[in-house]
Write an enzyme that holds these catalytic residues in place. Structure first.
Site, PDB file in Angstrom:
ATOM      1  NE  ARG A   1       7.543 -10.391 -22.962  1.00  0.00           N
ATOM      2  CZ  ARG A   1       7.951 -10.062 -24.095  1.00  0.00           C
ATOM      3  NH1 ARG A   1       8.100  -8.468 -24.523  1.00  0.00           N
ATOM      4  NH2 ARG A   1       8.601 -10.752 -25.106  1.00  0.00           N
TER       5      ARG A   1
ATOM      6  CE1 TYR B   1       4.578  -3.875   1.061  1.00  0.00           C
ATOM      7  CE2 TYR B   1       5.724  -3.616  -0.800  1.00  0.00           C
ATOM      8  CZ  TYR B   1       5.362  -4.551   0.125  1.00  0.00           C
ATOM      9  OH  TYR B   1       5.548  -5.671   0.099  1.00  0.00           O
TER      10      TYR B   1
ATOM     11  CG  ASP C   1       0.559   2.235  -3.251  1.00  0.00           C
ATOM     12  OD1 ASP C   1      -0.898   1.671  -3.138  1.00  0.00           O
ATOM     13  OD2 ASP C   1       1.461   1.656  -3.055  1.00  0.00           O
TER      14      ASP C   1
ATOM     15  CE  LYS D   1      -0.081  -6.625  -0.416  1.00  0.00           C
ATOM     16  NZ  LYS D   1       0.272  -5.319  -0.326  1.00  0.00           N
TER      17      LYS D   1
HETATM   18  C1  PLP Z   1       1.751  -4.918  -0.629  1.00  0.00           C
HETATM   19  C2  PLP Z   1       1.732  -3.413  -1.014  1.00  0.00           C
HETATM   20  C3  PLP Z   1       2.711  -3.057  -2.213  1.00  0.00           C
HETATM   21  C4  PLP Z   1       3.464  -4.322  -3.221  1.00  0.00           C
HETATM   22  O1  PLP Z   1       2.647  -4.942  -3.943  1.00  0.00           O
HETATM   23  P1  PLP Z   1       2.928  -6.517  -4.177  1.00  0.00           P
HETATM   24  O2  PLP Z   1       1.697  -7.081  -5.076  1.00  0.00           O
HETATM   25  O3  PLP Z   1       3.643  -7.131  -3.018  1.00  0.00           O
HETATM   26  O4  PLP Z   1       4.114  -6.488  -5.151  1.00  0.00           O
HETATM   27  C5  PLP Z   1       2.790  -1.823  -2.873  1.00  0.00           C
HETATM   28  N1  PLP Z   1       2.042  -0.699  -1.897  1.00  0.00           N
HETATM   29  C6  PLP Z   1       1.154  -1.260  -0.937  1.00  0.00           C
HETATM   30  C7  PLP Z   1       0.745  -0.195  -0.115  1.00  0.00           C
HETATM   31  C8  PLP Z   1       1.053  -2.507  -0.408  1.00  0.00           C
HETATM   32  O5  PLP Z   1       0.345  -2.449   0.551  1.00  0.00           O
END
Ligand code: PLP
Length: 398
Positions: free
Chosen positions: A61, A114, A187, A212
């Site tokens: 962790r 998101y 983000d 992603k």
């Molecule tokens: C998918 C996504 C998230 C969340 O990510 P997870 O890996 O599903 O928790 C946050 N911000 C954006 C822009 C995303 O496309």
């Protein structure tokens, strides 16, 4: 070195250049350290490392060699002092946000972000008495106007999910940093480090859903934060320590494999998306295409200035005929998979209003241009002609 060399060799190359390169068993690809705990050499080492967890491995962790390798790579690619890996994008976002805010603060975030990040601000932080203002972050003056004496966080997603609005990171950073004590988090999931580096533009922290593009193959959920060493240490202790959104070492290892091809994948994603966007822009069954690479996109100029190498593989499309037309298209595609998520090598299609953004009220959705007839496409690295033909045959069924 340049991106495609760095993404493969950063950190290991450094070890080679300094002569300290000695992987375990001389394995070419790092082994997976599937262990929860570590044997500590003696009592004094145990005491020391438990109090200095960034200097060795104690318990997974707090850190693991696979996660450590991934974190160093991310820091390198985002031009950051340090990075931390977490179990999902939301694990990264909630950890980064909680490391900044406290009860009674105020946060400013974009009107298009998101869906679950929106839920974090509107359903979780509000329980701590943290108030918020949603603004159109493509307009710097709206961000400035929203800042209050107790504002501690400005949170920007660019390109924004799902309408691909581009916010000017450098301009917002400049406005925000006139107020000491406000942290700006970006983000950058849709761009990946191949297309933009928010820290270079003045942001304080950058977060990615590594699920992603960084992974690219849809095999893991993961998230990363990159920032100064001080901020990342703070995210690790006490936030990751207490919230426990730890990335599994096997997932970190898979991410490392996926990331090797990030540059070449992104190149093809961008090329294919541009072809699909240009085709759909002139399609009789399509009302509007939201792709930052198109001259018709309202924030195309900011995208040109701030993103390098291209405009990404994501777009949204308003299909004429609303929800019924969407249902026909989504049930008729053969190459695209009907799935949420994005950034995979293969193409995906989803319906943002009912899938990724169902947490927003219809009024908020429409005000943010997330319309009922809107599908979001994650353009993969297949042959562009096949993607276009697939969409054409599905649109023809309406
Ligand atoms: C998918 C996504 C998230 C969340 O990510 P997870 O890996 O599903 O928790 C946050 N911000 C954006 C822009 C995303 O496309």
């Amino acid at each position: 070195m340049k991106f495609n060399t760095d993404v493969l060799h950063a950190e290991q190359l450094h070890a080679r250049l300094t002569g300290s390169y000695k992987p375990q068993a001389m394995a070419h690809v790092s082994p997976i350290y599937q262990t929860s705990t570590y044997v500590l050499e003696d009592f004094d080492t145990a005491v020391y490392l438990n109090q200095h967890v960034d200097e060795g491995f104690v318990y997974t962790r707090f850190g693991n060699p696979n996660n450590d390798e991934l974190e160093k790579k991310i820091a390198h690619l985002e031009h950051a002092e340090a990075a931390i890996s977490l179990a999902s994008g939301l694990g990264a976002i909630s950890t980064a946000v909680m490391s900044v805010v406290k009860a009674g603060d105020h946060v400013v975030f974009g009107d298009v972000i998101y869906g679950c990040s929106y839920a974090l601000f509107t359903k979780v932080l509000t329980k701590l008495g943290i108030t918020y203002t949603r603004v159109d972050t493509t307009k710097v003056e709206e961000v400035e106007k929203a800042i209050q004496p107790n504002t501690s966080l400005v949170y920007v997603e660019t390109p924004a999910n799902p309408t691909l609005k581009i916010s000017d990171i450098a301009a917002i950073a400049q406005a925000v940093h006139k107020h000491p004590g406000i942290t700006m988090i970006v983000d950058s999931t849709f761009a990946s480090p191949y297309l933009q580096n928010p820290l270079d533009l003045g942001a304080d922290m950058v977060v990615h859903s590594a699920t992603k593009y960084l992974c690219g193959h849809g095999t893991v959920t993961a998230g990363v934060i990159a920032s100064t060493k001080e901020r990342i240490d703070h995210c690790r202790m006490p936030y990751l320590q207490c919230f426990g959104a730890v990335l599994d070492p096997f997932a970190a290892w898979q991410l490392m494999q996926g990331m090797k091809t990030l540059g070449v994948r992104m190149e093809r994603h961008c090329e294919n998306a541009m072809k699909v966007a240009r085709h759909l822009e002139n399609h009789p069954k399509v009302d509007r295409v939201y792709y930052p690479g198109l001259e018709s996109h309202p924030t195309h100029e900011i995208a040109k200035k701030q993103m390098h190498n291209g405009f990404g593989g994501m777009m949204s499309v308003d299909i004429k005929g609303g929800m019924d037309a969407v249902r026909t298209v989504m049930n008729s595609v053969k190459v695209f998979s009907l799935a949420t998520s994005l950034g995979n090598v293969d193409s995906l299609i989803q319906h943002s209003p009912s899938m990724s953004h169902f947490d927003m009220s219809p009024e908020e959705r429409y005000a943010s241009e997330i319309f009922d007839g809107q599908v979001r496409l994650s353009i993969g690295i297949e042959d562009a002609d096949d993607l276009i033909a697939d969409l054409d045959q599905a649109l023809a069924k309406i």
